[in-house]
Design a protein around this motif. Structure first.
Motif, short mmCIF file in Angstrom:
data_model
loop_
_atom_site.label_atom_id
_atom_site.label_comp_id
_atom_site.label_asym_id
_atom_site.label_seq_id
_atom_site.Cartn_x
_atom_site.Cartn_y
_atom_site.Cartn_z
N ILE A 1 75.88 -4.58 17.48
CA ILE A 1 75.76 -3.20 16.98
C ILE A 1 77.12 -3.07 16.64
O ILE A 1 77.25 -2.28 15.50
N GLN B 1 64.28 1.89 20.68
CA GLN B 1 62.86 2.31 20.30
C GLN B 1 62.62 1.54 22.00
O GLN B 1 63.11 1.15 22.19
N LYS C 1 78.12 13.26 29.48
CA LYS C 1 77.86 12.23 29.25
C LYS C 1 79.11 11.76 27.95
O LYS C 1 79.84 10.42 28.34
N SER D 1 74.05 1.61 7.88
CA SER D 1 74.96 0.10 8.68
C SER D 1 73.92 -0.93 8.69
O SER D 1 74.15 -2.00 8.15
N TYR E 1 80.94 20.12 17.64
CA TYR E 1 81.43 19.63 15.88
C TYR E 1 82.54 20.09 15.36
O TYR E 1 82.63 19.50 14.66
N GLY F 1 75.35 7.34 23.83
CA GLY F 1 74.58 6.84 24.16
C GLY F 1 75.48 5.24 24.45
O GLY F 1 75.98 5.08 24.35
N VAL G 1 78.50 10.87 17.14
CA VAL G 1 77.84 12.08 17.87
C VAL G 1 76.31 11.12 18.74
O VAL G 1 75.47 10.10 17.61
N GLY G 2 76.18 11.33 19.38
CA GLY G 2 75.85 10.40 20.28
C GLY G 2 76.75 9.36 20.87
O GLY G 2 76.88 8.19 20.18
N VAL H 1 74.36 15.83 22.84
CA VAL H 1 73.74 17.14 23.22
C VAL H 1 74.47 17.38 24.86
O VAL H 1 74.63 18.76 25.25
N ALA I 1 73.00 9.14 17.66
CA ALA I 1 72.26 10.07 18.23
C ALA I 1 71.02 9.85 17.97
O ALA I 1 70.25 10.18 16.28
N ILE J 1 71.87 18.08 13.51
CA ILE J 1 73.18 16.95 13.18
C ILE J 1 73.80 16.71 11.93
O ILE J 1 75.12 17.52 12.04
N ASN K 1 63.59 11.44 15.35
CA ASN K 1 64.59 11.12 14.45
C ASN K 1 65.75 11.64 13.59
O ASN K 1 65.74 11.80 13.08
N ASN L 1 68.19 4.86 14.51
CA ASN L 1 66.74 4.53 13.76
C ASN L 1 66.14 5.46 13.33
O ASN L 1 65.35 6.14 14.40
N ILE M 1 65.98 15.95 14.81
CA ILE M 1 67.62 15.83 15.12
C ILE M 1 68.82 14.95 14.37
O ILE M 1 69.79 15.88 14.30
P1 NAD Z 1 70.66 6.30 24.12
O1 NAD Z 1 69.20 7.10 24.71
O2 NAD Z 1 71.61 5.37 25.00
O3 NAD Z 1 71.51 7.13 23.13
C1 NAD Z 1 71.67 8.23 22.47
C2 NAD Z 1 72.63 9.49 22.82
O4 NAD Z 1 72.22 10.67 22.35
C3 NAD Z 1 72.29 10.01 24.20
O5 NAD Z 1 73.12 9.83 24.58
C4 NAD Z 1 71.51 10.99 23.31
O6 NAD Z 1 72.19 12.13 24.72
C5 NAD Z 1 71.97 11.19 22.65
N1 NAD Z 1 71.31 12.70 21.75
C6 NAD Z 1 70.00 12.81 21.24
N2 NAD Z 1 69.37 13.89 21.19
C7 NAD Z 1 70.50 14.68 20.46
C8 NAD Z 1 71.14 15.57 19.55
N3 NAD Z 1 70.59 16.17 19.09
N4 NAD Z 1 72.87 15.71 20.17
C9 NAD Z 1 73.90 14.73 19.89
N5 NAD Z 1 73.29 14.13 20.96
C10 NAD Z 1 71.67 13.87 20.77
O7 NAD Z 1 70.35 5.35 22.83
P2 NAD Z 1 71.35 4.19 22.41
O8 NAD Z 1 70.73 2.69 22.74
O9 NAD Z 1 72.93 4.16 21.59
O10 NAD Z 1 70.55 4.32 20.70
C11 NAD Z 1 70.95 5.27 19.66
C12 NAD Z 1 69.96 5.10 18.04
O11 NAD Z 1 70.61 4.12 17.51
C13 NAD Z 1 68.76 4.39 18.21
O12 NAD Z 1 67.92 5.30 17.53
C14 NAD Z 1 68.97 3.01 17.77
O13 NAD Z 1 67.21 2.76 17.62
C15 NAD Z 1 69.61 3.15 16.65
N6 NAD Z 1 70.36 1.62 16.77
C16 NAD Z 1 70.67 1.68 15.51
C17 NAD Z 1 71.05 -0.23 15.50
C18 NAD Z 1 71.01 -0.52 14.13
O14 NAD Z 1 71.45 -1.51 14.00
N7 NAD Z 1 70.93 0.32 13.29
C19 NAD Z 1 71.23 -0.82 16.60
C20 NAD Z 1 70.95 -0.30 17.42
C21 NAD Z 1 70.86 0.81 17.82
#
Ligand code: NAD
Length: 322
Positions: free
Chosen positions: A239, A84, A42, A145, A67, A14, A11-12, A38, A80, A104, A97, A122, A100
């Motif tokens: 990651i 930062q 993409k 993770s 879903y 990105g 889910v997500g 969402v 998702a 989800i 978050n 995060n 969100i």
């Molecule tokens: P990104 O902006 O590239 O992607 C986020 C995605 O989430 C987007 O495609 C967006 O459309 C989608 N989204 C937003 N709201 C949504 C919803 N309600 N339902 C479904 N999809 C939704 O961001 P990213 O770089 O992919 O980072 C994503 C998350 O991962 C961030 O919170 C980032 O901080 C985290 N992250 C965590 C770690 C870790 O070690 N835990 C490492 C890197 C990034």
């Protein structure tokens, strides 16, 4: 649930979600990957981009879905949400978050999903606790993770300084995946030799290196994401490798020891909290936690880190009945 299906829903879609999908395909680990976002366009575009490489590599079914696609997955990975901005801490993402993640997790549960929920968004420790609370699943089936990524960063940093392969460095970063994380230095070994002893053996390295290295390693791990975000906007390769390793340990029941973020009860008298500590990961998720004899300073650092997470979990708890 059919344990032979090897299906993962992400889910997500990105940077992090799509790179995890690609990592799983390259590992040849899964038969089916569902991307949910969402922004459906993409998710469709990322699926197509990965699919178009199939003739030249492993064949996997990758597609965008709603879903319903979670229903028969073994693992759902949550990526998702907001990421930062340069200079922003992970915990500053909390307000954005939480809502969100709440919506989800509700949609995932409504699909009938009954597998393992792996949180990456995060601030991961706090959202792991939230996802666990909302899901009603047992602790072994909802985890984050955590500091698996930070631990890989520690190992790669020390490998350079000790001039050995990162595979031969062991040891763990524990606590929060954030500014209060720290390497549990007493767990760090080089080829099985405690790091202090290893450095003392190396006459070609500066004798004061050990004193400096612990502090430098802690700062390096804490600052690593900020440096990458400043340079390219987000972190996603390491990651994805960390999550690929967790997924592999689950799907192949490898029983790797990984510092995932898990919900713990009655730690230091705290009824419920979530933080990273090494655990054995297998087909049922968290098999068991390890116990280390940390020194006094490490105990203090862990306690401060856990208190920081717990205070933020408390803030989220206040909004749960909204
Ligand atoms: P990104 O902006 O590239 O992607 C986020 C995605 O989430 C987007 O495609 C967006 O459309 C989608 N989204 C937003 N709201 C949504 C919803 N309600 N339902 C479904 N999809 C939704 O961001 P990213 O770089 O992919 O980072 C994503 C998350 O991962 C961030 O919170 C980032 O901080 C985290 N992250 C965590 C770690 C870790 O070690 N835990 C490492 C890197 C990034």
């Amino acid at each position: 649930m059919n344990p032979k299906k090897n299906k993962v829903a992400i889910v997500g879609a990105g940077s992090v979600g799509a790179t995890i999908a690609y990592n799983l395909v390259v590992r040849g680990l899964v038969n089916e990957i569902v991307l949910i976002d969402v922004n459906r366009d993409k998710a469709e575009a990322e699926s197509q981009d990965i699919l178009q490489g199939m003739p030249l590599g492993k064949s996997v079914s990758v597609y965008a879905s709603d879903y319903d696609g979670c229903a028969d997955a073994e693992i759902v990975i949550l990526t998702a949400g907001a990421k930062q901005k340069p200079g922003e801490t992970r915990v500053e993402l909390l307000d954005r978050n939480v809502s969100i993640t709440r919506s989800i997790v509700g949609s995932i549960l409504a699909s009938g999903f009954a597998g393992i929920l792996l949180v990456v968004t995060n601030p991961v420790d706090i959202l792991t606790h939230l996802a666990w609370k909302l899901s009603g699943f047992p602790e072994n089936r909802v985890f984050g993770s955590g500091t698996v990524l930070d631990t890989a960063r520690l190992r790669s940093f020390l490998a350079t300084r000790c001039e050995v392969s990162p595979q031969n460095i062991h040891g763990y970063v524990i606590g929060e995946h954030g500014n209060t994380s720290f390497p549990a230095w007493s767990t760090v070994t080089v080829g099985g030799v405690p790091i202090k002893q290893y450095l003392a053996m190396r006459n070609d390295l500066a004798p004061e290196l050990h004193e400096r290295l612990r502090e430098e390693a802690k700062i390096y791990v804490r600052e690593a994401a900020y440096a990458i975000i400043k340079g390219k906007g987000s972190t996603f390769y390491a990651i994805a490798q960390a999550v690929g390793t967790i997924v592999e340990s689950i799907l192949r029941d490898e029983r790797r020891i990984l510092p995932v973020s898990t919900v713990r009860r009655n730690f230091n008298g705290i009824p419920e909290t979530a933080f990273s500590y090494p655990a054995v990961i297998g087909s049922n998720g968290v098999v068991h936690q390890l116990e280390y004899r940390l020194n006094d300073e490490e105990e203090r650092e862990l306690s401060e880190s856990v208190d920081f997470i717990t205070a933020n979990i408390g803030k989220v708890a206040l909004t749960l009945n909204d």
